[in-house]
Write a protein that holds these residues in place. Sequence first.
Motif, short mmCIF file in Angstrom:
data_model
loop_
_atom_site.label_atom_id
_atom_site.label_comp_id
_atom_site.label_asym_id
_atom_site.label_seq_id
_atom_site.Cartn_x
_atom_site.Cartn_y
_atom_site.Cartn_z
N LEU A 56 -1.63 9.07 -7.56
CA LEU A 56 -0.02 8.78 -7.54
C LEU A 56 -0.49 7.22 -7.54
CD1 LEU A 56 1.01 11.24 -5.05
CD2 LEU A 56 1.74 11.46 -7.44
N MET A 57 0.12 6.66 -8.63
CA MET A 57 0.01 4.98 -8.88
C MET A 57 1.31 4.52 -8.52
SD MET A 57 -3.17 5.32 -9.93
CE MET A 57 -3.26 3.58 -10.29
N PHE A 58 1.39 3.23 -7.83
CA PHE A 58 2.40 2.60 -7.29
C PHE A 58 2.00 1.07 -7.73
CE2 PHE A 58 1.78 5.90 -4.54
CZ PHE A 58 2.88 6.76 -4.39
N ILE A 59 3.14 0.50 -7.84
CA ILE A 59 3.28 -0.94 -8.43
C ILE A 59 2.58 -1.71 -7.30
CG2 ILE A 59 4.59 -2.87 -9.04
CD1 ILE A 59 6.47 -0.93 -10.43
N CYS A 60 1.47 -2.51 -7.43
CA CYS A 60 0.64 -3.03 -6.34
C CYS A 60 1.55 -4.25 -5.80
CB CYS A 60 -0.66 -3.71 -6.86
SG CYS A 60 -0.50 -4.76 -8.28
N HIS A 61 2.46 -4.93 -6.31
CA HIS A 61 3.06 -6.06 -5.56
C HIS A 61 4.13 -5.37 -4.63
CE1 HIS A 61 6.61 -5.99 -7.88
NE2 HIS A 61 5.78 -6.01 -9.14
N THR A 62 4.51 -4.28 -4.46
CA THR A 62 5.48 -3.84 -3.57
C THR A 62 4.94 -3.80 -2.34
OG1 THR A 62 4.81 -1.40 -4.04
CG2 THR A 62 6.73 -2.34 -5.44
N GLY A 63 3.77 -3.60 -2.16
CA GLY A 63 3.06 -3.34 -0.86
C GLY A 63 3.37 -1.84 -0.13
N LEU A 64 3.69 -1.19 -1.16
CA LEU A 64 3.93 0.45 -0.81
C LEU A 64 2.76 0.95 -0.04
CD1 LEU A 64 6.39 1.46 -3.46
CD2 LEU A 64 6.82 1.56 -1.08
N VAL A 65 1.49 0.82 -0.71
CA VAL A 65 0.36 1.46 -0.25
C VAL A 65 -0.15 1.08 1.06
CG1 VAL A 65 -2.12 1.98 -0.71
CG2 VAL A 65 -0.48 2.03 -2.70
N ASP A 66 0.00 -0.36 1.37
CA ASP A 66 -0.07 -0.86 2.66
C ASP A 66 0.62 -0.23 3.75
OD1 ASP A 66 -1.93 -2.74 1.96
OD2 ASP A 66 -0.63 -4.32 1.44
N THR A 67 2.00 -0.01 3.25
CA THR A 67 2.90 0.84 4.29
C THR A 67 2.25 2.17 4.59
OG1 THR A 67 4.75 -0.46 3.79
CG2 THR A 67 5.23 1.76 4.57
N PHE A 68 1.86 2.89 3.35
CA PHE A 68 1.23 4.29 3.53
C PHE A 68 -0.03 4.16 4.40
CE2 PHE A 68 2.88 4.79 -1.39
CZ PHE A 68 4.18 4.75 -0.97
N ARG A 69 -0.70 3.29 4.28
CA ARG A 69 -1.68 3.01 5.09
C ARG A 69 -1.61 2.91 6.61
NH1 ARG A 69 -4.10 -0.03 2.21
NH2 ARG A 69 -5.60 1.36 0.97
N ASP A 70 -0.61 1.87 6.92
CA ASP A 70 0.03 2.03 8.18
C ASP A 70 0.32 3.52 8.86
OD1 ASP A 70 -0.54 -0.62 8.31
OD2 ASP A 70 1.61 -1.33 8.02
N LEU A 71 1.04 4.03 7.80
CA LEU A 71 1.66 5.38 8.41
C LEU A 71 0.52 6.46 8.44
CD1 LEU A 71 5.10 5.05 6.35
CD2 LEU A 71 4.83 4.97 8.92
N TYR A 72 -0.09 6.62 7.23
CA TYR A 72 -0.97 7.83 7.29
C TYR A 72 -2.28 7.44 6.71
CZ TYR A 72 3.56 9.94 6.87
OH TYR A 72 4.94 10.51 7.09
N GLY A 73 -3.10 6.20 7.21
CA GLY A 73 -4.22 6.00 6.75
C GLY A 73 -5.25 6.67 7.06
N ASP A 74 -5.09 7.51 8.16
CA ASP A 74 -6.20 8.76 8.51
C ASP A 74 -6.20 9.94 8.20
OD1 ASP A 74 -3.66 8.83 10.00
OD2 ASP A 74 -4.56 9.51 11.80
N ARG A 75 -4.96 10.01 7.25
CA ARG A 75 -4.68 11.32 6.58
C ARG A 75 -4.71 11.53 5.05
NH1 ARG A 75 0.39 12.12 10.49
NH2 ARG A 75 1.16 13.77 8.88
N LEU A 76 -4.67 10.19 4.45
CA LEU A 76 -4.48 10.28 3.15
C LEU A 76 -5.83 9.60 2.57
CD1 LEU A 76 -0.67 9.63 2.70
CD2 LEU A 76 -1.82 11.70 2.38
N HIS A 77 -5.84 9.96 1.23
CA HIS A 77 -6.93 9.30 0.36
C HIS A 77 -6.31 8.06 -0.15
CE1 HIS A 77 -10.16 12.14 0.99
NE2 HIS A 77 -9.19 13.19 0.82
N LEU A 78 -6.34 6.95 0.21
CA LEU A 78 -5.79 5.54 -0.32
C LEU A 78 -6.52 4.81 -1.19
CD1 LEU A 78 -3.47 4.88 2.75
CD2 LEU A 78 -2.85 6.04 0.64
N GLU A 79 -6.27 4.38 -2.15
CA GLU A 79 -7.16 3.49 -3.17
C GLU A 79 -6.68 2.24 -3.45
OE1 GLU A 79 -9.50 5.51 -6.66
OE2 GLU A 79 -7.80 4.37 -7.44
N GLY A 80 -7.23 1.10 -2.60
CA GLY A 80 -6.89 -0.28 -2.80
C GLY A 80 -5.29 -0.23 -2.60
N ASN A 81 -4.58 -1.16 -3.32
CA ASN A 81 -3.06 -1.16 -3.08
C ASN A 81 -2.33 -0.74 -4.23
OD1 ASN A 81 -3.83 -3.05 -5.32
ND2 ASN A 81 -2.89 -4.91 -4.28
N ARG A 82 -2.90 0.49 -4.88
CA ARG A 82 -2.23 1.00 -5.98
C ARG A 82 -2.17 2.55 -5.88
NH1 ARG A 82 -0.98 -1.92 -10.14
NH2 ARG A 82 -0.99 0.04 -11.37
#
Length: 116
Positions: A56-82
């Motif tokens: 699931l790809m997100f626009i990198c400059h929104t900071g959304l994936v950083d938010t996801f990492r704060d909330l669920y970094g230990d439960r989701l497979h996150l890739e960079g800021n995208r």
Amino acid sequence: MTGRARTLIVQAAETVPDLGPLAESIKWGEHSFTPQQPRTGSSVRIQTRDNGDEALMFICHTGLVDTFRDLYGDRLHLEGNRAIVLPYGEPVDEAAVRHCIALALTYHRRKRHRDR
């Protein structure tokens, strides 16, 4: 495109009050979902990978994936800021993924309310 990522996007959209319909299109060769109502949210794209994973790809400059990492970094497979990666054949925390998608689909709406 397999159905898991698309299903999660549709399910997430159904949980958001007053979101309205999603526009489905192809952007950069990927299926893209964006609220039809202007200035509501950011797009979510589905990137299917050669190994069967979906991202699931997100626009990198929104900071959304950083938010996801704060909330669920230990439960989701996150890739960079995208991206949130849905590994092929592996279980994922679908509730967490749907919450992240809902945050993306309401990104601009929430940002406007924060800026007031």
